[in-house]
Design a protein around this motif. Structure first.
Motif, PDB file in Angstrom:
ATOM      1  N   LEU A 172     -30.854  -6.853  57.666  1.00  0.00           N
ATOM      2  CA  LEU A 172     -29.356  -7.431  57.250  1.00  0.00           C
ATOM      3  C   LEU A 172     -29.396  -8.955  57.515  1.00  0.00           C
ATOM      4  O   LEU A 172     -28.680  -9.558  56.738  1.00  0.00           O
ATOM      5  CB  LEU A 172     -28.221  -6.489  57.856  1.00  0.00           C
ATOM      6  CG  LEU A 172     -28.223  -5.054  57.473  1.00  0.00           C
ATOM      7  CD1 LEU A 172     -26.894  -4.563  57.951  1.00  0.00           C
ATOM      8  CD2 LEU A 172     -28.510  -5.040  55.767  1.00  0.00           C
ATOM      9  N   ALA A 173     -29.782  -9.182  58.688  1.00  0.00           N
ATOM     10  CA  ALA A 173     -29.712 -10.540  59.094  1.00  0.00           C
ATOM     11  C   ALA A 173     -30.382 -11.510  58.292  1.00  0.00           C
ATOM     12  O   ALA A 173     -29.969 -12.771  57.923  1.00  0.00           O
ATOM     13  CB  ALA A 173     -29.925 -10.815  60.646  1.00  0.00           C
ATOM     14  N   ALA A 174     -31.395 -11.255  57.852  1.00  0.00           N
ATOM     15  CA  ALA A 174     -32.375 -11.950  57.089  1.00  0.00           C
ATOM     16  C   ALA A 174     -31.755 -12.041  55.592  1.00  0.00           C
ATOM     17  O   ALA A 174     -31.708 -13.040  54.788  1.00  0.00           O
ATOM     18  CB  ALA A 174     -33.748 -11.594  57.087  1.00  0.00           C
ATOM     19  N   GLY A 175     -31.140 -11.057  55.116  1.00  0.00           N
ATOM     20  CA  GLY A 175     -30.397 -10.999  53.753  1.00  0.00           C
ATOM     21  C   GLY A 175     -29.376 -12.095  53.777  1.00  0.00           C
ATOM     22  O   GLY A 175     -29.106 -12.791  52.939  1.00  0.00           O
ATOM     23  N   VAL A 176     -28.384 -12.111  54.985  1.00  0.00           N
ATOM     24  CA  VAL A 176     -27.617 -12.911  55.042  1.00  0.00           C
ATOM     25  C   VAL A 176     -27.947 -14.313  55.120  1.00  0.00           C
ATOM     26  O   VAL A 176     -27.538 -15.289  54.389  1.00  0.00           O
ATOM     27  CB  VAL A 176     -26.813 -12.614  56.306  1.00  0.00           C
ATOM     28  CG1 VAL A 176     -25.849 -14.022  56.750  1.00  0.00           C
ATOM     29  CG2 VAL A 176     -25.880 -11.309  56.079  1.00  0.00           C
ATOM     30  N   ALA A 177     -29.246 -14.754  55.839  1.00  0.00           N
ATOM     31  CA  ALA A 177     -29.787 -15.946  56.145  1.00  0.00           C
ATOM     32  C   ALA A 177     -30.234 -16.527  54.456  1.00  0.00           C
ATOM     33  O   ALA A 177     -29.896 -17.433  54.002  1.00  0.00           O
ATOM     34  CB  ALA A 177     -30.743 -15.930  56.821  1.00  0.00           C
ATOM     35  N   ALA A 178     -30.748 -15.639  53.683  1.00  0.00           N
ATOM     36  CA  ALA A 178     -31.301 -15.777  52.268  1.00  0.00           C
ATOM     37  C   ALA A 178     -30.202 -16.200  51.556  1.00  0.00           C
ATOM     38  O   ALA A 178     -30.305 -17.387  50.626  1.00  0.00           O
ATOM     39  CB  ALA A 178     -32.410 -14.985  51.932  1.00  0.00           C
ATOM     40  N   ALA A 179     -29.254 -15.498  51.629  1.00  0.00           N
ATOM     41  CA  ALA A 179     -28.144 -15.658  50.613  1.00  0.00           C
ATOM     42  C   ALA A 179     -27.375 -16.866  50.795  1.00  0.00           C
ATOM     43  O   ALA A 179     -27.098 -17.704  49.726  1.00  0.00           O
ATOM     44  CB  ALA A 179     -27.192 -14.539  50.805  1.00  0.00           C
ATOM     45  N   GLU A 180     -27.162 -17.064  51.968  1.00  0.00           N
ATOM     46  CA  GLU A 180     -26.463 -18.454  52.576  1.00  0.00           C
ATOM     47  C   GLU A 180     -27.231 -19.562  52.012  1.00  0.00           C
ATOM     48  O   GLU A 180     -26.889 -20.520  51.592  1.00  0.00           O
ATOM     49  CB  GLU A 180     -26.362 -18.369  54.023  1.00  0.00           C
ATOM     50  CG  GLU A 180     -25.001 -17.605  54.390  1.00  0.00           C
ATOM     51  CD  GLU A 180     -24.495 -17.744  55.607  1.00  0.00           C
ATOM     52  OE1 GLU A 180     -23.293 -17.311  56.121  1.00  0.00           O
ATOM     53  OE2 GLU A 180     -24.994 -18.513  56.468  1.00  0.00           O
ATOM     54  N   ALA A 181     -28.649 -19.515  52.318  1.00  0.00           N
ATOM     55  CA  ALA A 181     -29.657 -20.417  51.892  1.00  0.00           C
ATOM     56  C   ALA A 181     -29.430 -20.790  50.446  1.00  0.00           C
ATOM     57  O   ALA A 181     -29.652 -21.877  49.877  1.00  0.00           O
ATOM     58  CB  ALA A 181     -30.991 -20.284  52.411  1.00  0.00           C
ATOM     59  N   CYS A 182     -29.469 -19.755  49.778  1.00  0.00           N
ATOM     60  CA  CYS A 182     -29.439 -19.956  48.226  1.00  0.00           C
ATOM     61  C   CYS A 182     -27.958 -20.479  47.671  1.00  0.00           C
ATOM     62  O   CYS A 182     -28.078 -21.300  46.881  1.00  0.00           O
ATOM     63  CB  CYS A 182     -29.702 -18.624  47.328  1.00  0.00           C
ATOM     64  SG  CYS A 182     -31.370 -17.965  47.636  1.00  0.00           S
ATOM     65  N   GLY A 183     -26.964 -20.204  48.491  1.00  0.00           N
ATOM     66  CA  GLY A 183     -25.733 -20.601  48.098  1.00  0.00           C
ATOM     67  C   GLY A 183     -25.006 -19.871  47.149  1.00  0.00           C
ATOM     68  O   GLY A 183     -25.379 -18.792  46.660  1.00  0.00           O
ATOM     69  N   PRO A 184     -23.652 -19.872  47.061  1.00  0.00           N
ATOM     70  CA  PRO A 184     -22.737 -19.118  46.021  1.00  0.00           C
ATOM     71  C   PRO A 184     -23.540 -19.448  44.714  1.00  0.00           C
ATOM     72  O   PRO A 184     -23.903 -20.314  44.402  1.00  0.00           O
ATOM     73  CB  PRO A 184     -21.369 -19.606  46.198  1.00  0.00           C
ATOM     74  CG  PRO A 184     -21.447 -20.368  47.686  1.00  0.00           C
ATOM     75  CD  PRO A 184     -22.802 -20.909  47.716  1.00  0.00           C
TER      76      PRO A 184
END
Length: 225
Positions: free
Chosen positions: A88-100
């Motif tokens: 879950l933490a990695a998913g959050v990290a990747a989503a934030e890195a990609c941006g909205p």
């Protein structure tokens, strides 16, 4: 430049560059074509990062293949300390890195709109966790999405966010995952070992389990209905 030879690296088809610059306590290994960045990372110590141009046997959850032409995707694995909420933490990290507007689909997919953009794979071995991140950048298979951002820029953002979120408190990880979730509040079908259950994805529990109509699911795949 430091050349490192291990049994995993020996399985690479070819190596464009092998470098281990130290960034804090992080070692970054850049390769050309490998079977999988997960295979190489498994042989390296905690703190290592493996990034490749191409994988000949890339995989996701449930041994599903991950295929992409060379140079068209971010293919990276981080060697980390095991953490029950790492996926879950990695998913959050990747989503934030990609941006909205990139969002998360339980348990490990990145979505752009309703199409899959990438995913997370966490494998544990010998007291360490190998966290793979795959993101379509300039190519995507039919029905999937691509980010259309430069690979090096996305990699640096993912690396920064991984450092932040893998050390975050559990309650903060869960709260942020809920904010980025495309699954919660909608009707889903959960498939586990050939059995399907339909209901509303209500929440995630303290261990990251998906709560559907009051029933927890710790594993499986979901379809948004």
């Amino acid at each position: 430049m430091t050349i490192i030879t291990t049994s995993a690296i020996a399985r690479c088809s070819f190596i464009v560059s092998v470098s281990l610059p130290i960034v804090g306590k992080t070692e970054v290994l850049r390769l050309g074509s490998v079977t999988s960045t997960q295979d190489v990372a498994r042989e390296l110590p905690v703190g290592s990062i493996v990034i490749a141009d191409h994988q000949t046997a890339g995989r996701g959850r449930l041994e599903r293949r991950w295929d992409a032409p060379a140079g068209t995707a971010l293919l990276v694995s981080f060697v980390l300390t095991p953490n029950p909420l790492l996926s879950l933490a990695a998913g959050v990290a990747a989503a934030e890195a990609c941006g909205p507007p990139v969002m998360l689909k339980w348990p490990n997919d990145l979505l752009l709109g309703d199409r899959k953009l990438g995913g997370i794979l966490v494998e544990t071995t010998q007291g360490k966790a190998i966290c793979g991140v795959g993101i379509n950048l300039s190519w995507a298979p039919d029905g999937a999405a691509q980010l259309n951002q430069p690979r090096d820029e996305v990699f640096e953002k993912v690396r920064e966010k991984i450092a932040v979120w893998t050390s975050a408190p559990p309650e903060r990880i869960l709260a942020r995952w809920r904010e980025l979730s495309a699954s919660l509040g909608r009707r889903v079908r959960v498939d586990v070992s050939g059995r399907a259950t339909e209901g509303v994805a209500e929440d995630i529990g303290p261990a990251g389990e998906l709560i559907v109509d009051g029933h927890p699911f710790v594993a499986g795949s979901i379809t948004h209905l």
